[in-house]
Design an enzyme around this catalytic site. Sequence first.
Site, PDB file in Angstrom:
ATOM      1  N   HIS A 179     110.993  80.727   7.265  1.00 10.86           N
ATOM      2  CA  HIS A 179     111.936  80.705   6.141  1.00 10.86           C
ATOM      3  C   HIS A 179     111.417  79.677   5.136  1.00 10.86           C
ATOM      4  O   HIS A 179     110.852  78.651   5.552  1.00 10.86           O
ATOM      5  CB  HIS A 179     113.327  80.191   6.593  1.00 10.86           C
ATOM      6  CG  HIS A 179     114.309  81.235   7.021  1.00 10.86           C
ATOM      7  ND1 HIS A 179     115.313  80.958   7.926  1.00 10.86           N
ATOM      8  CD2 HIS A 179     114.483  82.531   6.651  1.00 10.86           C
ATOM      9  CE1 HIS A 179     116.053  82.049   8.104  1.00 10.86           C
ATOM     10  NE2 HIS A 179     115.571  83.008   7.354  1.00 10.86           N
ATOM     11  N   CYS A 236     119.481  74.211   7.303  1.00 15.83           N
ATOM     12  CA  CYS A 236     120.086  75.522   7.573  1.00 15.83           C
ATOM     13  C   CYS A 236     121.399  75.421   8.335  1.00 15.83           C
ATOM     14  O   CYS A 236     122.062  76.432   8.553  1.00 15.83           O
ATOM     15  CB  CYS A 236     119.098  76.449   8.256  1.00 15.83           C
ATOM     16  SG  CYS A 236     118.129  75.722   9.539  1.00 15.83           S
TER      17      CYS A 236
HETATM   18  N1  ARG Z   1     117.486  81.141  15.213  1.00 17.74           N
HETATM   19  C1  ARG Z   1     117.727  81.261  13.811  1.00 17.74           C
HETATM   20  C2  ARG Z   1     116.871  82.351  13.216  1.00 17.74           C
HETATM   21  O1  ARG Z   1     115.760  82.515  13.634  1.00 17.74           O
HETATM   22  C3  ARG Z   1     117.484  79.955  13.138  1.00 17.74           C
HETATM   23  C4  ARG Z   1     117.756  79.979  11.669  1.00 17.74           C
HETATM   24  C5  ARG Z   1     117.493  78.675  11.031  1.00 17.74           C
HETATM   25  N2  ARG Z   1     117.693  78.775   9.650  1.00 17.74           N
HETATM   26  C6  ARG Z   1     116.817  78.461   8.696  1.00 17.74           C
HETATM   27  N3  ARG Z   1     117.172  78.651   7.492  1.00 17.74           N
HETATM   28  N4  ARG Z   1     115.622  78.014   8.931  1.00 17.74           N
HETATM   29  O2  ARG Z   1     117.287  83.075  12.349  1.00 17.74           O
END
Ligand code: ARG
Length: 297
Positions: A195, A291
């Site tokens: 992300h 997040c």
């Molecule tokens: N386990 C979640 C996923 O893979 C974690 C999300 C974390 N969020 C972020 N914006 N990095 O979607």
Amino acid sequence: MVYTSLDALDFQFSDLPSLPRPNRVVLTTPTHFDVEYVINPHMSDNVGAVNKEVAFQQWKALRATYTALDVSPLIVNGRPGLPDMVFCANQTLPFYQPEQDRRGVVLSRMHAEQRREEVPYYGEMFAEQGYAVETLPDDLDVDFEGMGDAIWHPGHFLLWGGYGFRTEPAAYEALSELLAVPVVLLELQDADYYHLDTCFCPLDSTHVLVAPAAFDDESRAIIEQGFDTVIEAPDEEARHQFACNAHSPDGKHVLIQEGCEGTTERLRAEGFSPIELDTSEFLKSGGSVFCMKQMIW
Ligand code: ARG
């Protein structure tokens, strides 16, 4: 307008319309948080490994930190069967259109099938709170993971859009039209940085904290064009401790995973005040401070 290369940037960042800082924070209780499936590399060795009591304590410390900084939290309850719901930055993109004085959220279209049911809970909550709830066009079949990948430039009405793992570029074309906002795209090239918020953290309108390994040369050059000062996190800290999944609610304090020593030293050298928090239980799922919260206007 969507910008995909350095050459295409035909505006000065300082000339963009100004955007006030959001001053409320949404936090979701980790009541049902766990690692139950693997949708990013950080989760692979951690299925079933979350200590829920510790996770709750860590979440409470995060909540207390926002409260102490005068950012009032709006609390959402996590739902059973949705172990990633605690990562409330991903299901929506909150927006404020300064020219219309209009607040709302755009609903995400989760790439990760396991997370799709989280979205309507947030849609309902924001509608109840009086926000305009927008969706991407019905006939457009694209993935879009909210503020996991789409990040506002502090102080300016401009979005940075990450793509490559969770969000597709076409989502940004639609968003740009929907919100009448310019979007600068950054391609992600390393699955640990799946992300944009894992590797790119704007601190104020002129400073950004990044993990350089997440980007190619072109994207790094675009980032340098957008910010006067690019602070680089050591790769170990960014990759394994989520140093760049930090958050500055006020352009001064930076909430960051504890133990990112190289990063906090560089932040201090640039005049920021790091506040170290332990989010180790959430790192097991591939997330940290940024997040676990959603800033709203
Ligand atoms: N386990 C979640 C996923 O893979 C974690 C999300 C974390 N969020 C972020 N914006 N990095 O979607």
